[in-house]
Design an enzyme around this catalytic site. Structure first.
Site, mmCIF file in Angstrom:
data_model
loop_
_atom_site.group_PDB
_atom_site.id
_atom_site.type_symbol
_atom_site.label_atom_id
_atom_site.label_comp_id
_atom_site.label_asym_id
_atom_site.label_seq_id
_atom_site.Cartn_x
_atom_site.Cartn_y
_atom_site.Cartn_z
ATOM 1 N N LYS A 74 47.619 93.866 23.399
ATOM 2 C CA LYS A 74 46.607 92.821 23.249
ATOM 3 C C LYS A 74 45.248 93.497 23.085
ATOM 4 O O LYS A 74 44.956 94.484 23.790
ATOM 5 C CB LYS A 74 46.628 91.919 24.492
ATOM 6 C CG LYS A 74 45.645 90.759 24.440
ATOM 7 C CD LYS A 74 45.797 89.875 25.682
ATOM 8 C CE LYS A 74 44.890 88.658 25.637
ATOM 9 N NZ LYS A 74 45.103 87.774 26.804
ATOM 10 N N SER A 149 45.903 82.968 26.013
ATOM 11 C CA SER A 149 45.126 83.721 25.046
ATOM 12 C C SER A 149 45.887 84.853 24.352
ATOM 13 O O SER A 149 45.433 85.352 23.332
ATOM 14 C CB SER A 149 43.909 84.335 25.735
ATOM 15 O OG SER A 149 44.303 85.245 26.748
ATOM 16 N N SER A 173 47.888 82.749 30.220
ATOM 17 C CA SER A 173 47.715 83.399 28.910
ATOM 18 C C SER A 173 48.861 84.300 28.459
ATOM 19 O O SER A 173 48.901 84.698 27.288
ATOM 20 C CB SER A 173 46.413 84.193 28.881
ATOM 21 O OG SER A 173 45.312 83.316 28.778
#
Lengths: 454, 56
Positions: A74, A149, A173
């Protein structure tokens, strides 16, 4: 191919790390324009790294199950020499000098980073519809959000572009994209995976974890990422007599009908494996969510406040949340942390009755990109609040939570199960999750990149 | 007691524009309404949560 299958093929010399990495990079080149899962692709470095991992294995230096496998991080994890944008204009040109601890640990385990995945701006939201880097799209239906997210990580794993992608979870997330994309994702016990070197959103709610195609892959990845790992990766386990708590309140009150049907099926599957289904009543989860929102709003300002002079560089949704945080008092924040202590104590009483708890991961499958409200059981609900409704409280409690697929809708969208366990009992999640995964036999389904009609 | 978010927002540095405060004030008021009874029910002597050891 799973992590275990790839690891076995590598050691049998049926395939090399370089071949796996080339395949991953080719898939990214082919599919990323459709789903926008990656912000940065580290093609040259990945090939060099794969060659080095092949050479090590040929010399007999074996770093374990992730050795030579292509993975992604990420774009919130600091990566030495590779820009780390956090999905934000503020960090668009930020090139860290050091790796995050979790990046270093996965490097030490022999993983090959092929790129950095897209996310909701500053990890502060659940759609991954990023105003600066474009919307990440769900591989199961590219008109829908992947969740967030960690949306790019969920999309990349679901599309089969990498074996593992890292994620962060402050209010769902990791688990929301796992639910919407049909992947396995773990939010570990608070601080079980180091947060050092990860751009923070909320110091007491942020968690770092793995996202993979299967539960066993997730376990293998977690063991490489965790502080004080147990080393446990499930094979074929017996869950006879395991006490599975099924909440009779809250989690089934407002639920999409197809999610409810999938949950009934998974409970039946667990019972057929010999688990004991125990009806429980959970404490006031809305109250825990309220505390979580107060904590997040304030802590996010603590981290991102210095950038507020550049208001025009924030997306409107993130800016609105930051402004809300600025208007909450210090006394309210302190009281939220006091209430949190009481809520943790209250919730922990459940662990005398059950070994784990099953809940739906999200009340609905993935909403459409740009959708702001969603109808659930006849009532309209804000997409962000609905998607975090079963998640946010778990970050407040700090307990481990595994999201994994438990079904598909008639239109082919994944449906997610959430399994909760007591603090530091991740191994229980692996054991139970792997058996449920085998019983449901859903992991061989792959997205077809279907574009929904008008 | 209701917080005057507009007054508070204008005093911040940098201030929150009036058009933005109109959008977020109702959200904060709803959150405050949910949070108020939880605050009121905190027993005296309750410490703040300070770390994972409190989860035990």
């Amino acid at each position: 191919m799973t992590i275990a299958e790839a690891a076995s093929a590598l050691r049998a010399r049926k395939i090399s790390s370089r071949e796996l990495t080339d395949e991953s990079l080719q898939s990214i080149a082919r599919e990323n324009p459709k789903i926008n899962a990656f912000i940065t692709i580290t093609e040259e470095a990945a090939r060099a790294r794969a060659d080095a991992m092949d050479a090590e294995l040929a010399r007999g230096h074996d770093r374990g199950p992730l050795h030579g496998l292509p993975i992604a991080h990420k774009d919130l994890m600091m990566t030495r020499g590779v820009r780390t944008t956090a999905g934000s204009k503020m960090f668009a040109d930020f090139v860290p000098r050091e790796d995050a601890v979790v990046v270093r640990k996965l490097n030490d385990a022999g993983a090959v980073m092929v790129g950095k995945t897209g996310l909701h701006e500053l990890a502060y939201g659940i759609t991954s519809n990023n105003p600066h880097f474009g919307a990440v799209r769900n591989p199961w239906d590219t008109e829908r959000i992947p969740g967030g997210s960690s949306g790019g990580s969920g999309a990349a794993v679901a599309a089969g572009l990498v074996f593992l992608a890292t994620g962060t979870d402050t209010g769902g997330s990791i688990r929301i994209p796992s639910s919407f994309c049909g992947t396995a994702g773990l939010k570990p016990t608070y601080e079980r995976v180091s947060r050092r070197g990860v751009i923070p959103l909320s110091l007491t709610l942020d968690h770092i974890g793995p996202m993979t195609r299967t539960v066993r892959d997730c376990a293998a990845a977690f063991q490489a990422m965790a502080e004080e790992p147990s080393g446990y990766v499930p094979t074929h386990e017996d869950i006879q007599g395991v006490r599975i708590g099924l909440p009779s309140n809250y989690y089934f009150d407002r639920l999409d009908a197809e999610v409810a049907t999938a949950m009934r099926s998974v409970v039946q599957a667990a019972a057929a494996l010999g688990a004991r289904i125990v009806e429980i009543r959970v404490p006031d989860m809305d109250a825990i969510n309220t505390v979580g929102r107060v904590l997040l709003l304030v802590e996010a300002v603590s981290n991102l406040g210095p950038y507020l002079a550049r208001r025009a560089d924030f997306g409107s949704d993130v800016l609105a949340l930051l402004d809300q945080g600025r208007l909450i008092s210090g006394a309210e924040y302190a009281d939220a942390q006091r209430v949190r202590r009481l809520q943790i104590r209250e919730f922990s009483k459940l662990w005398t009755e059950v070994d784990c708890i099953f809940t739906p991961a999200t009340p609905t499958p993935a909403p459409k990109i740009g959708q702001t409200t969603i109808e659930i059981a006849g009532a309209a609900e804000d997409v962000r609040l609905a998607s975090t409704r079963f998640m946010r409280a778990i970050n407040v409690l700090g307990i481990p939570s595994l999201a994994m697929p438990c079904g598909f809708t008639r239109s082919g969208l994944p449906i997610g199960l959430q399994i909760l366990a007591p603090p530091r009992q991740e191994d229980a999640l692996w054991r139970i999750g792997a058996e449920i995964e085998d019983a449901l036999a859903l992991t061989r389904r792959s997205p077809q990149f279907v574009v929904s009609g008008p | 007691m209701m917080t005057d978010y507009k007054k508070l927002a204008s005093a911040l540095d940098p201030p929150i524009p009036a058009s933005d405060i109109e959008k977020i004030a109702p959200v904060l008021e709803a959150l405050g309404k949910s949070f108020a009874p939880l605050r009121a029910a905190i027993p005296s002597g309750t410490d703040m949560w300070t770390g994972p050891e409190d989860a035990a």
